[in-house]
Design a protein around this motif. Structure first.
Motif, PDB file in Angstrom:
ATOM      1  N   SER A 192      39.166  39.218  36.406  1.00  0.00           N
ATOM      2  CA  SER A 192      40.500  39.909  36.447  1.00  0.00           C
ATOM      3  C   SER A 192      41.800  39.254  36.394  1.00  0.00           C
ATOM      4  O   SER A 192      42.808  39.814  36.518  1.00  0.00           O
ATOM      5  CB  SER A 192      40.354  40.751  37.620  1.00  0.00           C
ATOM      6  OG  SER A 192      40.462  39.933  38.818  1.00  0.00           O
ATOM      7  N   GLN A 226      47.331  38.146  38.248  1.00  0.00           N
ATOM      8  CA  GLN A 226      46.286  38.954  38.696  1.00  0.00           C
ATOM      9  C   GLN A 226      46.374  40.433  38.024  1.00  0.00           C
ATOM     10  O   GLN A 226      47.467  41.040  38.425  1.00  0.00           O
ATOM     11  CB  GLN A 226      46.023  39.207  40.193  1.00  0.00           C
ATOM     12  CG  GLN A 226      45.151  40.176  41.050  1.00  0.00           C
ATOM     13  CD  GLN A 226      43.772  39.683  40.779  1.00  0.00           C
ATOM     14  OE1 GLN A 226      43.452  38.639  40.938  1.00  0.00           O
ATOM     15  NE2 GLN A 226      42.848  40.548  40.080  1.00  0.00           N
ATOM     16  N   SER A 227      45.480  40.929  37.374  1.00  0.00           N
ATOM     17  CA  SER A 227      45.326  42.249  36.844  1.00  0.00           C
ATOM     18  C   SER A 227      44.890  43.535  37.583  1.00  0.00           C
ATOM     19  O   SER A 227      44.139  42.799  38.522  1.00  0.00           O
ATOM     20  CB  SER A 227      44.877  42.125  35.318  1.00  0.00           C
ATOM     21  OG  SER A 227      43.347  42.044  35.742  1.00  0.00           O
ATOM     22  N   GLY A 228      44.980  44.558  37.520  1.00  0.00           N
ATOM     23  CA  GLY A 228      44.361  45.454  38.139  1.00  0.00           C
ATOM     24  C   GLY A 228      43.218  46.040  37.799  1.00  0.00           C
ATOM     25  O   GLY A 228      42.788  47.016  38.301  1.00  0.00           O
ATOM     26  N   GLU A 256      47.586  46.281  29.003  1.00  0.00           N
ATOM     27  CA  GLU A 256      48.540  45.969  29.814  1.00  0.00           C
ATOM     28  C   GLU A 256      49.350  45.175  29.078  1.00  0.00           C
ATOM     29  O   GLU A 256      48.868  44.330  28.250  1.00  0.00           O
ATOM     30  CB  GLU A 256      48.113  45.567  31.030  1.00  0.00           C
ATOM     31  CG  GLU A 256      47.579  46.567  31.970  1.00  0.00           C
ATOM     32  CD  GLU A 256      47.085  46.233  33.335  1.00  0.00           C
ATOM     33  OE1 GLU A 256      47.612  46.642  34.264  1.00  0.00           O
ATOM     34  OE2 GLU A 256      46.160  45.384  33.324  1.00  0.00           O
ATOM     35  N   ARG A 268      51.942  49.492  30.607  1.00  0.00           N
ATOM     36  CA  ARG A 268      50.558  49.902  30.810  1.00  0.00           C
ATOM     37  C   ARG A 268      50.162  51.108  29.971  1.00  0.00           C
ATOM     38  O   ARG A 268      50.782  52.219  30.178  1.00  0.00           O
ATOM     39  CB  ARG A 268      50.036  50.056  32.429  1.00  0.00           C
ATOM     40  CG  ARG A 268      48.368  50.257  32.635  1.00  0.00           C
ATOM     41  CD  ARG A 268      48.358  50.562  33.868  1.00  0.00           C
ATOM     42  NE  ARG A 268      46.762  50.780  34.486  1.00  0.00           N
ATOM     43  CZ  ARG A 268      45.928  49.978  34.658  1.00  0.00           C
ATOM     44  NH1 ARG A 268      46.348  48.725  35.017  1.00  0.00           N
ATOM     45  NH2 ARG A 268      44.807  50.295  34.810  1.00  0.00           N
TER      46      ARG A 268
END
Length: 408
Positions: A192, A226-228, A256, A268
């Motif tokens: 991620s 850090q992505s979601g 994103e 996003r």
């Protein structure tokens, strides 16, 4: 926080992100590429009004239509000057092929070192380096395009210079690797997270053979983003000019946009496709043609959608997809997509043993490209940066070439 030194540049705002372009008019071509305004650029120009590359070039096949790899080819990409083609394969190797392919008899450099299928490959801006990654062995490797052994291997999140320090390996698949900031950085997608690295390569001019062979490349973690999402499937970023923007495709079907200059996710698109996006492509053109600044805000996404496959065109300034391309077959595999340097055409691979050529402006199919052989899934496509030629690669281990009527 990542704070690159960009020197003299002009900036434009795009949905909260800042894309920086080198000053002096137009897009700068750093490294060994030179600028279009120079003498070389004045002589070499991509023919913007050329026909679509829809005619199969049998003359570029190897004798007896021999394959390039012993297993499926997953990715292919022309070098920035168009003199070579790099391929990535399930057979754990990448190959840098000299072009024209038949003239050189498939000669090139085999990049050997990965212990799993090579899933992604990209060229440096100056055409001297190749960056590969493998999900299976959880690593990325940086190569000189003319040498078989890697110059640098990214296997750990951060490489410490302290003796006895514990190194943390990548615990997730490394699914994408890209050069950034005119080759100054390498950007890796693992799990991620996006990891941004500054790297230093061994001194190839060292005269002492023992010292030269013992020398190792080094890298340092510059930033982690850090992505979601659970996993980043692909990431793209401009490398032909200085840009802080990276675009990611997530396992949750989202796309994103990250502004690395401020460390924020600035845009996003939820549910960009009905299934997760597997491939992204920037409308980056080539050093042999120029476009307005607005053209570089476009990118494409490809997914194995429930309706059989779909490519979508996006504009960083728009809140939704601006065009949709469908008609090819993509229900299972990650097939590639690419813009032509003139940006009039968009090509994609397909699972029906063909490649498809679309009109970028209209969204309509112009040609279904086949060579008449049994073939297999067409896994990727790449446009020549100088000539109206399209290269396709497939699961049968072969590369095929298509051009316009005035084939060079």
């Amino acid at each position: 926080m990542f704070k690159p030194r960009v020197g003299s540049a002009t900036a434009t705002k795009t949905g909260g992100a800042t894309i920086r372009r080198a000053g002096g008019g137009g897009v700068a071509a750093g490294g060994g590429g030179g600028a279009l305004g120079g003498a070389a650029g004045a002589k070499l120009q991509y023919p913007a009004s050329s026909g679509s590359p829809a005619y199969f070039q049998a003359k570029h096949l190897l004798p007896n239509n021999a394959p390039i790899h012993s297993a499926a080819i997953l990715r292919c990409e022309y070098s920035p000057d168009g003199s070579r083609l790099v391929t990535a394969s399930v057979d754990k190797t990448a190959r840098v092929l000299r072009l024209p392919l038949a003239k050189h008899g498939g000669d090139g450099t085999d990049l050997i070192g990965h212990t799993g299928a090579v899933g992604a490959v990209s060229w440096s801006h100056d055409g001297s380096l190749v960056l590969t990654c493998s999900s299976a062995d959880r690593s990325a490797r940086l190569w000189h395009s003319g040498k078989a052994d890697p110059m640098l291997t990214f296997k750990h999140v951060e490489r410490s210079a302290k003796v006895g320090a514990t190194l943390t390996p990548f615990i997730h698949e490394v699914r994408a690797a890209r050069f950034l900031h005119l080759d100054r950085f390498a950007l890796l997608a693992a799990g991620s997270r996006l990891h941004l690295y500054r790297y230093w390569l061994p001194d190839e001019t060292e005269k002492n053979d023992i010292k030269r062979l013992a020398a190792e490349g080094k890298y340092k973690l510059a930033a982690t983003f850090q992505s979601g999402v659970q996993a980043v499937n692909d990431v793209v970023c401009a490398n032909g000019f200085v840009s802080h923007v990276a675009i990611t495709a997530g396992s949750n079907r989202s796309i994103e946009v990250l502004d690395m200059g401020c460390g924020r996710w600035v845009r996003r698109w939820e549910d960009a496709h009905s299934r997760p996006v597997h491939t992204l492509a920037l409308a980056s053109g080539s050093k042999y043609c120029s476009h307005t600044a607005e053209a570089y805000e476009l990118f494409a996404s490809s997914a194995a959608d429930s309706d059989g496959g779909c490519v979508k065109l996006w504009d960083l300034r728009a809140s939704r997809c601006v065009r949709r391309f469908s008609g090819h077959a993509n229900r299972q595999h990650a097939v590639g997509v690419a813009f032509s340097p003139c940006m009039r055409f968009l090509a994609t691979g397909s699972e029906d043993k063909s490649a498809y050529l679309y009109d970028t402006r209209m969204g309509t199919i112009l040609h279904r490209l086949r060579d008449g052989s049994p073939g297999d899934v067409v896994s990727d496509v790449s446009f020549h940066p100088l000539h109206p030629q399209l290269a396709t690669c497939s699961f049968d281990g072969r590369v095929r070439f298509f051009s316009d009527k005035n084939a060079f």
